[in-house]
Design a protein around this motif. Structure first.
Motif, PDB file in Angstrom:
ATOM      1  N   ASP A 103       4.355   6.198  -7.425  1.00 48.70           N
ATOM      2  CA  ASP A 103       3.485   6.794  -8.530  1.00 48.70           C
ATOM      3  C   ASP A 103       2.136   6.356  -8.713  1.00 48.70           C
ATOM      4  OD1 ASP A 103       5.637   8.600  -9.357  1.00 48.70           O
ATOM      5  OD2 ASP A 103       6.585   6.886 -10.291  1.00 48.70           O
ATOM      6  N   PRO A 104       1.241   6.918  -8.898  1.00 46.56           N
ATOM      7  CA  PRO A 104      -0.069   6.456  -9.197  1.00 46.56           C
ATOM      8  C   PRO A 104      -0.021   5.402 -10.310  1.00 46.56           C
ATOM      9  CG  PRO A 104      -0.274   8.727  -9.584  1.00 46.56           C
ATOM     10  CD  PRO A 104       0.925   8.363  -9.054  1.00 46.56           C
ATOM     11  N   GLY A 105      -1.243   4.590 -10.725  1.00 46.04           N
ATOM     12  CA  GLY A 105      -1.366   3.872 -11.636  1.00 46.04           C
ATOM     13  C   GLY A 105      -0.605   2.255 -11.208  1.00 46.04           C
ATOM     14  N   ILE A 106      -0.750   1.618 -12.370  1.00 46.74           N
ATOM     15  CA  ILE A 106      -0.261   0.174 -12.200  1.00 46.74           C
ATOM     16  C   ILE A 106       1.220   0.460 -11.931  1.00 46.74           C
ATOM     17  CG2 ILE A 106      -0.105  -2.114 -13.406  1.00 46.74           C
ATOM     18  CD1 ILE A 106      -2.998  -1.489 -14.592  1.00 46.74           C
ATOM     19  N   ASN A 107       1.723  -0.708 -11.232  1.00 44.74           N
ATOM     20  CA  ASN A 107       3.184  -0.725 -10.870  1.00 44.74           C
ATOM     21  C   ASN A 107       3.543  -2.013 -10.996  1.00 44.74           C
ATOM     22  OD1 ASN A 107       4.033   2.335 -10.667  1.00 44.74           O
ATOM     23  ND2 ASN A 107       2.702   2.193  -8.544  1.00 44.74           N
ATOM     24  N   PHE A 108       4.395  -2.474 -11.604  1.00 46.86           N
ATOM     25  CA  PHE A 108       4.887  -3.983 -11.574  1.00 46.86           C
ATOM     26  C   PHE A 108       6.437  -4.008 -10.868  1.00 46.86           C
ATOM     27  CE2 PHE A 108       2.312  -3.500 -15.647  1.00 46.86           C
ATOM     28  CZ  PHE A 108       1.499  -4.379 -15.125  1.00 46.86           C
ATOM     29  N   MET A 109       6.522  -5.170 -10.079  1.00 48.27           N
ATOM     30  CA  MET A 109       7.635  -5.382  -9.531  1.00 48.27           C
ATOM     31  C   MET A 109       8.236  -6.866  -9.934  1.00 48.27           C
ATOM     32  SD  MET A 109       7.327  -4.689  -5.390  1.00 48.27           S
ATOM     33  CE  MET A 109       7.483  -6.544  -4.989  1.00 48.27           C
ATOM     34  N   ILE A 110       9.556  -6.757  -9.996  1.00 45.32           N
ATOM     35  CA  ILE A 110      10.310  -7.990 -10.325  1.00 45.32           C
ATOM     36  C   ILE A 110      10.535  -8.595  -9.269  1.00 45.32           C
ATOM     37  CG2 ILE A 110      12.192  -8.774 -11.471  1.00 45.32           C
ATOM     38  CD1 ILE A 110      12.506  -6.256 -13.074  1.00 45.32           C
ATOM     39  N   PRO A 111      10.154  -9.798  -8.930  1.00 45.34           N
ATOM     40  CA  PRO A 111       9.931 -10.446  -7.354  1.00 45.34           C
ATOM     41  C   PRO A 111      11.317 -10.692  -6.982  1.00 45.34           C
ATOM     42  CG  PRO A 111       8.566 -11.736  -9.044  1.00 45.34           C
ATOM     43  CD  PRO A 111       9.313 -10.618  -9.911  1.00 45.34           C
ATOM     44  N   PHE A 112      12.461 -11.018  -7.700  1.00 40.77           N
ATOM     45  CA  PHE A 112      13.605 -11.128  -6.870  1.00 40.77           C
ATOM     46  C   PHE A 112      14.742  -9.964  -6.837  1.00 40.77           C
ATOM     47  CE2 PHE A 112      11.988 -15.492  -7.869  1.00 40.77           C
ATOM     48  CZ  PHE A 112      11.872 -15.971  -6.921  1.00 40.77           C
ATOM     49  N   LEU A 113      14.292  -8.848  -7.789  1.00 36.52           N
ATOM     50  CA  LEU A 113      15.083  -7.847  -7.842  1.00 36.52           C
ATOM     51  C   LEU A 113      14.515  -6.625  -6.941  1.00 36.52           C
ATOM     52  CD1 LEU A 113      15.977  -8.089 -11.724  1.00 36.52           C
ATOM     53  CD2 LEU A 113      17.373  -8.781  -9.483  1.00 36.52           C
ATOM     54  N   GLU A 114      13.289  -6.481  -6.919  1.00 39.08           N
ATOM     55  CA  GLU A 114      12.776  -5.307  -6.197  1.00 39.08           C
ATOM     56  C   GLU A 114      11.987  -6.074  -4.932  1.00 39.08           C
ATOM     57  OE1 GLU A 114      11.973  -2.641 -10.175  1.00 39.08           O
ATOM     58  OE2 GLU A 114      10.237  -3.621  -9.171  1.00 39.08           O
ATOM     59  N   THR A 115      12.072  -5.289  -4.022  1.00 34.29           N
ATOM     60  CA  THR A 115      11.452  -5.121  -2.798  1.00 34.29           C
ATOM     61  C   THR A 115      10.600  -4.137  -2.119  1.00 34.29           C
ATOM     62  OG1 THR A 115      13.225  -4.840  -1.302  1.00 34.29           O
ATOM     63  CG2 THR A 115      12.986  -7.074  -1.858  1.00 34.29           C
ATOM     64  N   ILE A 116       9.734  -4.235  -1.306  1.00 37.21           N
ATOM     65  CA  ILE A 116       9.216  -3.196  -0.523  1.00 37.21           C
ATOM     66  C   ILE A 116       9.817  -2.659   0.553  1.00 37.21           C
ATOM     67  CG2 ILE A 116       6.741  -2.356   0.397  1.00 37.21           C
ATOM     68  CD1 ILE A 116       5.562  -4.234  -1.410  1.00 37.21           C
ATOM     69  N   SER A 117      10.381  -1.663   0.581  1.00 40.75           N
ATOM     70  CA  SER A 117      11.303  -0.959   1.602  1.00 40.75           C
ATOM     71  C   SER A 117      10.624  -0.501   2.671  1.00 40.75           C
ATOM     72  CB  SER A 117      12.310  -0.054   0.904  1.00 40.75           C
ATOM     73  OG  SER A 117      11.606   1.215   0.444  1.00 40.75           O
ATOM     74  N   PHE A 118       9.374  -0.107   2.563  1.00 42.71           N
ATOM     75  CA  PHE A 118       8.736   0.594   3.571  1.00 42.71           C
ATOM     76  C   PHE A 118       7.066   0.406   3.332  1.00 42.71           C
ATOM     77  CE2 PHE A 118       6.347   4.563   5.445  1.00 42.71           C
ATOM     78  CZ  PHE A 118       7.026   4.617   6.617  1.00 42.71           C
ATOM     79  N   ARG A 119       6.526  -0.164   4.532  1.00 44.44           N
ATOM     80  CA  ARG A 119       5.127  -0.460   4.583  1.00 44.44           C
ATOM     81  C   ARG A 119       4.428   0.019   5.814  1.00 44.44           C
ATOM     82  NH1 ARG A 119       2.887  -6.178   2.569  1.00 44.44           N
ATOM     83  NH2 ARG A 119       4.408  -5.608   1.112  1.00 44.44           N
ATOM     84  N   ASP A 120       3.538   1.104   5.624  1.00 45.51           N
ATOM     85  CA  ASP A 120       2.634   1.623   6.679  1.00 45.51           C
ATOM     86  C   ASP A 120       1.307   1.928   6.089  1.00 45.51           C
ATOM     87  OD1 ASP A 120       2.025   2.468   9.020  1.00 45.51           O
ATOM     88  OD2 ASP A 120       3.768   3.840   9.128  1.00 45.51           O
ATOM     89  N   THR A 121       0.486   2.502   6.873  1.00 40.27           N
ATOM     90  CA  THR A 121      -0.876   2.541   6.340  1.00 40.27           C
ATOM     91  C   THR A 121      -1.257   4.194   6.516  1.00 40.27           C
ATOM     92  OG1 THR A 121      -3.126   2.178   7.040  1.00 40.27           O
ATOM     93  CG2 THR A 121      -1.780   2.718   8.921  1.00 40.27           C
ATOM     94  N   LEU A 122      -2.422   4.364   5.713  1.00 37.56           N
ATOM     95  CA  LEU A 122      -2.565   5.843   5.361  1.00 37.56           C
ATOM     96  C   LEU A 122      -3.737   6.062   6.195  1.00 37.56           C
ATOM     97  CD1 LEU A 122      -2.311   6.261   1.585  1.00 37.56           C
ATOM     98  CD2 LEU A 122      -0.874   7.157   3.083  1.00 37.56           C
ATOM     99  N   ARG A 123      -4.240   5.192   7.011  1.00 42.27           N
ATOM    100  CA  ARG A 123      -5.153   5.587   8.108  1.00 42.27           C
ATOM    101  C   ARG A 123      -4.717   6.200   9.227  1.00 42.27           C
ATOM    102  NH1 ARG A 123      -7.455  -0.607   8.873  1.00 42.27           N
ATOM    103  NH2 ARG A 123      -5.389  -0.846   8.935  1.00 42.27           N
ATOM    104  N   GLU A 124      -5.789   6.724   9.941  1.00 41.07           N
ATOM    105  CA  GLU A 124      -5.307   7.492  11.365  1.00 41.07           C
ATOM    106  C   GLU A 124      -4.872   6.313  12.283  1.00 41.07           C
ATOM    107  OE1 GLU A 124      -8.474   9.485  13.862  1.00 41.07           O
ATOM    108  OE2 GLU A 124      -7.849  10.887  12.521  1.00 41.07           O
ATOM    109  N   GLN A 125      -3.859   6.822  12.999  1.00 40.74           N
ATOM    110  CA  GLN A 125      -3.218   5.875  13.963  1.00 40.74           C
ATOM    111  C   GLN A 125      -3.396   6.713  15.205  1.00 40.74           C
ATOM    112  OE1 GLN A 125       0.726   4.632  12.606  1.00 40.74           O
ATOM    113  NE2 GLN A 125      -0.013   4.873  10.587  1.00 40.74           N
TER     114      GLN A 125
END
Length: 85
Positions: free
Chosen positions: A1-23
């Motif tokens: 979701d757009p805007g400020i998002n908070f993550m709880i360090p030990f309970l939440e993780t980033i599951s998918f990381r990729d770039t929006l740039r052209e590949q």
């Protein structure tokens, strides 16, 4: 979701990381056959950009592999329509 998002360090993780740039995705050479059964080796390069990160994460297991397979299928299909006579 757009805007400020908070993550709880030990309970939440980033599951998918990729770039929006052209590949750039290199398609390996494929041995294809034309309509008149002539063998052709086809090579391609694909430029891709992820538009919707949520769909790229949850609708496909491996985005780059899915794009690569789609490109290989289209290359084989188009070369199969050609005649070299």
């Amino acid at each position: 979701d757009p805007g400020i998002n908070f993550m709880i360090p030990f309970l939440e993780t980033i599951s998918f990381r990729d770039t929006l740039r052209e590949q750039v995705l290199d398609v390996p050479p494929q041995e294809c056959f034309t309509l008149d059964n002539a063998p052709i080796s086809a090579d391609a390069i694909v430029y891709m950009r992820i538009v919707d990160m949520k769909d790229a994460c949850y609708k496909v297991a491996n985005v780059k592999n899915a794009v690569l397979n789609l490109c290989l299928t289209n290359v084989r299909e188009e070369i199969g329509r050609l005649t070299l006579e």
